[in-house]
Design a protein around this motif. Structure first.
Motif, mmCIF file in Angstrom:
data_model
loop_
_atom_site.group_PDB
_atom_site.id
_atom_site.type_symbol
_atom_site.label_atom_id
_atom_site.label_comp_id
_atom_site.label_asym_id
_atom_site.label_seq_id
_atom_site.Cartn_x
_atom_site.Cartn_y
_atom_site.Cartn_z
ATOM 1 N N THR A 4 0.851 -1.181 0.000
ATOM 2 C CA THR A 4 0.000 0.000 0.000
ATOM 3 C C THR A 4 0.889 1.234 0.000
ATOM 4 O O THR A 4 1.862 1.316 0.752
ATOM 5 C CB THR A 4 -0.936 0.009 1.229
ATOM 6 N N THR A 6 0.789 5.733 -1.279
ATOM 7 C CA THR A 6 -0.021 6.861 -1.716
ATOM 8 C C THR A 6 0.470 7.239 -3.101
ATOM 9 O O THR A 6 1.638 7.606 -3.275
ATOM 10 C CB THR A 6 0.098 8.049 -0.740
ATOM 11 N N GLN A 10 -3.663 9.509 -3.609
ATOM 12 C CA GLN A 10 -4.682 8.525 -3.260
ATOM 13 C C GLN A 10 -4.027 7.243 -2.777
ATOM 14 O O GLN A 10 -3.044 6.787 -3.349
ATOM 15 C CB GLN A 10 -5.554 8.202 -4.476
ATOM 16 N N SER A 11 -4.600 6.665 -1.736
ATOM 17 C CA SER A 11 -4.093 5.393 -1.238
ATOM 18 C C SER A 11 -4.379 4.305 -2.271
ATOM 19 O O SER A 11 -5.509 4.189 -2.759
ATOM 20 C CB SER A 11 -4.764 5.052 0.090
ATOM 21 N N THR A 13 -3.412 0.079 -3.283
ATOM 22 C CA THR A 13 -2.827 -1.196 -2.907
ATOM 23 C C THR A 13 -2.503 -1.946 -4.187
ATOM 24 O O THR A 13 -3.344 -2.047 -5.083
ATOM 25 C CB THR A 13 -3.785 -2.014 -2.026
ATOM 26 N N ASN A 70 4.980 7.995 -0.470
ATOM 27 C CA ASN A 70 4.224 8.923 -1.300
ATOM 28 C C ASN A 70 4.869 8.935 -2.677
ATOM 29 O O ASN A 70 5.997 9.395 -2.811
ATOM 30 C CB ASN A 70 4.338 10.317 -0.687
#
Length: 153
Positions: A4, A6, A10-11, A13, A70
């Motif tokens: 997971t 960012t 947006q997050s 996975t 990120n």
């Protein structure tokens, strides 16, 4: 394995092997095709993305190494430096074939975020390793200077 991170705010996975290069996870798993494959050995810069704001080569960055990070791709680049770079690129019509430009723009944006008034030497150092097959290096340097001016205004 699931990782997971960012991505462009947006997050996300990603289900892939932990030793999958970030480049292929972005392109093949998430459809983020603005990040290009060039050489596969981190020498050309076509695969440049930002990792926590710093430019990295995604072809040699493993998915397992970006857990919780990120990541920003050309599709998600934003902010004052990014807008100035994009405007300067358009003003000078920098790209020819355009293949390397996402990496060039991400490298230039990171430079201006750290060094708002770069010298030619600063630009050369920051852009070193970003190869342009069309040799638009003079326009790239000039566009970075113009972007710096735009950021001051």
């Amino acid at each position: 394995m699931s990782v997971t991170l960012t991505l462009n705010g947006q997050s996300r996975t990603i289900d892939a092997e932990p030793d999958t290069p970030l480049l292929w996870a972005l392109r093949d798993e998430l459809g983020m095709t603005g990040t290009k494959f060039g050489c596969g050995i981190a020498q050309c810069g076509a695969c440049t993305v930002h990792l926590d704001g710093m430019p990295i080569r995604s072809c040699q960055t493993l998915l397992e190494d970006v857990e919780g990070a990120n990541i920003t791709t050309i599709e998600g680049i934003d902010g004052k430096a990014a807008k100035a770079v994009q405007a300067a690129w358009q003003e000078l019509n920098v790209p020819q074939c355009g293949y390397c430009q996402s990496g060039q723009i991400l490298a230039a944006t990171a430079l201006l975020a750290e060094t708002p008034k770069p010298t030619d030497e600063d630009i050369d150092a920051a852009m070193d390793g970003n190869v342009c097959r069309c040799a638009t290096y003079a326009r790239i340097r000039k566009a970075i200077h113009i972007a710096a001016e735009k950021m001051e205004a």
